[in-house]
Structure formats: structure tokens, C-alpha cells
Motif scaffolding. Structure first.
Motif, PDB file in Angstrom:
ATOM      1  N   MET A  56       0.836  -1.192   0.000  1.00 23.34           N
ATOM      2  CA  MET A  56       0.000   0.000   0.000  1.00 23.34           C
ATOM      3  C   MET A  56       0.881   1.256   0.000  1.00 23.34           C
ATOM      4  N   LYS A  57       0.442   2.296  -0.701  1.00 23.01           N
ATOM      5  CA  LYS A  57       1.114   3.586  -0.689  1.00 23.01           C
ATOM      6  C   LYS A  57       0.476   4.457   0.395  1.00 23.01           C
ATOM      7  N   VAL A  58       1.292   4.860   1.376  1.00 17.62           N
ATOM      8  CA  VAL A  58       0.770   5.564   2.549  1.00 17.62           C
ATOM      9  C   VAL A  58       1.448   6.917   2.690  1.00 17.62           C
ATOM     10  N   ILE A  59       0.641   7.951   2.860  1.00 20.87           N
ATOM     11  CA  ILE A  59       1.153   9.283   3.179  1.00 20.87           C
ATOM     12  C   ILE A  59       0.919   9.530   4.666  1.00 20.87           C
ATOM     13  N   LYS A  61       8.903  -1.209   7.281  1.00 21.14           N
ATOM     14  CA  LYS A  61       9.267  -2.569   7.692  1.00 21.14           C
ATOM     15  C   LYS A  61       8.191  -3.577   7.292  1.00 21.14           C
ATOM     16  N   ALA A  62       6.937  -3.130   7.316  1.00 20.17           N
ATOM     17  CA  ALA A  62       5.822  -4.016   6.981  1.00 20.17           C
ATOM     18  C   ALA A  62       5.602  -4.137   5.481  1.00 20.17           C
ATOM     19  N   GLY A  63       6.455  -3.475   4.684  1.00 18.69           N
ATOM     20  CA  GLY A  63       6.414  -3.641   3.238  1.00 18.69           C
ATOM     21  C   GLY A  63       5.640  -2.592   2.473  1.00 18.69           C
ATOM     22  N   HIS A  64       5.303  -1.480   3.099  1.00 17.88           N
ATOM     23  CA  HIS A  64       4.522  -0.437   2.443  1.00 17.88           C
ATOM     24  C   HIS A  64       5.419   0.695   1.943  1.00 17.88           C
ATOM     25  N   VAL A 118      -0.513  -1.400  15.939  1.00 20.69           N
ATOM     26  CA  VAL A 118      -0.760  -0.061  15.400  1.00 20.69           C
ATOM     27  C   VAL A 118      -0.861  -0.086  13.878  1.00 20.69           C
ATOM     28  N   VAL A 119       0.082  -0.740  13.217  1.00 20.68           N
ATOM     29  CA  VAL A 119       0.098  -0.792  11.753  1.00 20.68           C
ATOM     30  C   VAL A 119      -1.170  -1.478  11.241  1.00 20.68           C
ATOM     31  N   GLU A 120      -1.556  -2.567  11.863  1.00 28.00           N
ATOM     32  CA  GLU A 120      -2.753  -3.294  11.421  1.00 28.00           C
ATOM     33  C   GLU A 120      -3.991  -2.421  11.526  1.00 28.00           C
TER      34      GLU A 120
END
Length: 347
Positions: free
Chosen positions: A1-4, A30-33, A341-343
Motif C-alpha cells: 500500500m502507498k501511505v502518506i 518494515k511491513a512492506g509499504h 498499530v500498523v494493522e
């Protein structure tokens, strides 16, 4: 996913909110985003607020990224169809601090107009969010009370938690935080006037740009009360190596903010170092972490009561050690961990 990830910042001032932004970006990578971080310089001067808020509102990020995560006020005014907010606090001078000594908007017709505009903008920006998270139950309660918004509590974990260690227990209670009046380092110094044991106090942190008078007041208190042999003030930025060392060696940590937004990173840093935390009954979000007699002590915000608690930490060494060791268990109970948190942020 692309995250801003977007947040406002005070240039050259590194605090808890910047730790949250930088750590969240690191954990998402770290989670691959894919992650892009936008930090917008922002002034909290009341006469500049509305202009800056308008500028942020004009930025439309709809075509960029799959998710926009906003952090510090008023970054949630940015536009995006999949916007979430990790809400760390309101502009408190317009909300819970309105009418107190910490109100930073004048009580004038113009000040009231600014306050009303902030509250109206918050209703719009927060109302658009796909999800609203808060950093504590205290902040979630404020969102419900002032904005009629329900928030999910998502506690911020420490970055690089494994660097913290316990290297023993000296005679010092360590108070680390920005040197500003509402953090109440002055109350810790007042308490030292009444201690009966050999406990010592180390206050460390950098004063805010407008808090030079407060820093001077702290030094004057130490001199006036004859405490220079028992109270040390390290009034500068504490680098990571020195901070870890202070926590590793101290007897316990202190944190006396007035109705704090969350438990404060120093409380987590103390627990990760195996140290108990002394706080006050009016410390706000800190009380979501600290349970009296379990992983620290909670005392009335009065010098004599805090002095008695400091003496307990000094004289009841084994109990102090046990409370410090219970700190890590308390963090686990609250689910304070980055994978969680990431989830939730990307759900």
C-alpha cells in the motif's frame, strides 16, 4: 500500500509527536509499504492559526496514495478519501484549557471568533475521516465531549524499545521532559523540600523557546530552597545515549503533567528500563498506564504527598524494584506494540 503520513511540526523542536510520525513511517516501511512523510511547519500563535489552517485545507491529496494518516493539529484538514487521524490532542487552548492560565487565545471578541473557527474546522476535518484513533482514553473522551466523535484508543509504542536496559538503582528520581510550566517540574522541586530520606532529583529536558522565564524560575527555586546538592537540572536536549543511561541507572522516574494527553514517552522509557513511575492523581493519560502500588505510585499533586512517595521509593527498595519490573507487563496488557498499530491504521 502507498501511505502518506502528514503532520504539522514546530521547526527544530523534536517531541513526542515527531517521534510518533517518524516511528510510524519506519514501521510501515518494515511491513512492506511505500511511505511518504509530509511535515508542515506550523505556528501556534493565535493570530496565525486560521491562515495556516486554510492553507492546509486547500491541499487536496486525493490523487496521491492509498491512505493518508494525519497526526498533529490541524493536519486532518488535508483532503483525501481514505484519511485517518491518530489524534494526539486538540489545540487545547480552544478546548479544555479555555478559561485556564494555559489558555493561549485571548478572551476577546476576536479570540472567541478564532476559537469558534477552530472548533468548526475540527468538526469538518475530523468528520471526513475514514477512522479516528486517539493516543489515550483521555483524548478519546475529549473528542466525544467537545466534538461528538467516537475514537478508538491506539497507544503509541516506543521506537527501538530494546535499547533500554536496567543497570541498577541509584538514589535519583529522574524527571525527563520538555521544560514547560504545565509539565510541573516545579512541583518536583517543591516536593524535595519535604523529603526525609537521601533521595535525589534529576530534572532533564530542553525549555521551549518561550519558556526561558520558567527555566530561570526552576534554577531560582533550587537556590532559594538550598537544594543544589540534591537537585540537578540538566537544561538541554538529552541525546539518546545519555537518556538511556539516565533511565538505566535511576531509582525511579517521575512525571507530573497537568491532565496530560497520554501516558508520555518517558513513562514507557522508564518501564522499558525496569523502573517504577511516580505520578499524580491529576496527570490525565498517565493514569491509564500507572496503577498505584503496581507499576508505580500515584500521589496527590501536593509537595508533602509527593515527598512521602519519593521517600517510599527510596526506603522500600525491593518494592520499588518489583514495581519497575511490573512495568513491562503493564505495557503488554495494554497492547502497546507496533504490529497492532500498523494493522489498525491500515484497516
Amino acid at each position: 500500500m502507498k501511505v502518506i503520513i502528514a503532520s504539522t511540526v514546530v521547526p527544530f523542536l523534536y517531541g513526542g509527536y515527531t517521534v510518533i510520525v517518524d516511528s510510524l513511517a519506519e514501521e510501515l516501511v518494515k511491513a512492506g509499504h511505500q511511505v511518504e512523510v509530509f511535515k508542515f511547519p506550523f505556528s501556534s500563535r493565535h493570530d496565525e492559526l486560521l491562515e495556516q489552517m486554510t492553507a492546509l485545507r486547500l491541499l487536496d491529496l486525493t490523487e496521491h496514495g492509498d491512505r493518508l494518516i494525519t497526526v498533529r493539529f490541524p493536519s486532518y484538514l488535508l483532503r483525501h478519501p481514505k484519511k485517518v487521524v491518530w489524534f494526539i490532542h486538540h489545540h487545547r487552548g480552544a478546548y479544555d484549557l479555555w478559561g485556564t492560565r494555559y489558555q493561549d487565545i485571548p478572551l476577546t471578541p476576536e479570540g472567541t471568533r478564532i476559537r469558534d473557527s477552530i472548533m468548526a474546522a475540527d468538526r469538518v476535518g475530523l468528520g471526513e475521516c475514514h477512522r479516528v484513533f486517539s493516543n489515550s482514553r483521555v483524548v478519546a473522551d475529549r473528542l466525544r465531549h467537545f466534538n461528538d466523535i467516537e475514537a478508538e484508543v491506539l497507544y503509541p509504542p516506543l521506537p527501538n524499545a530494546m535499547r533500554y536496559r536496567c543497570a541498577g538503582y541509584n538514589d535519583t528520581i529522574f524527571y525527563l521532559n520538555r521544560l514547560v510550566h504545565h509539565k510541573r517540574q516545579w512541583l518536583a522541586i517543591e516536593a524535595m523540600r519535604y523529603v526525609k530520606s537521601g533521595v535525589r532529583l534529576l530534572i532533564a529536558g530542553k525549555a521551549d523557546p518561550d519558556a526561558a522565564a520558567y527555566l530561570n524560575e526552576l534554577h531560582q527555586m533550587v537556590q532559594r530552597y538550598g537544594l543544589k546538592d540534591r537537585v540537578t537540572i540538566f537544561d538541554d536536549w538529552v541525546d539518546e545515549e545519555r537518556k538511556v543511561g539516565f533511565f538505566a541507572e535511576c531509582l525511579a522516574a517521575a512525571y507530573f503533567p497537568l491532565d496530560e494527553d497520554s501516558y508520555g514517552y518517558p513513562s514507557l522509557e522508564a518501564h522499558q528500563s525496569g523502573k517504577a513511575v511516580l505520578t499524580t492523581t491529576d496527570a490525565g493519560g498517565t493514569l491509564e498506564l500507572i496503577t498505584d502500588g503496581v507499576n508505580g505510585l500515584v500521589a496527590a499533586p501536593e509537595p508533602e504527598a509527593l515527598a512521602a512517595a519519593m521517600d517510599r521509593l527510596f526506603t522500600e527498595r525491593q518494592r520499588t524494584r518489583e514495581m519497575g519490573e511490573a512495568g513491562r507487563r503493564r505495557m503488554a496488557e495494554l497492547g502497546i506494540a507496533w504490529p497492532h498499530v500498523v494493522e489498525r491504521m491500515l484497516s
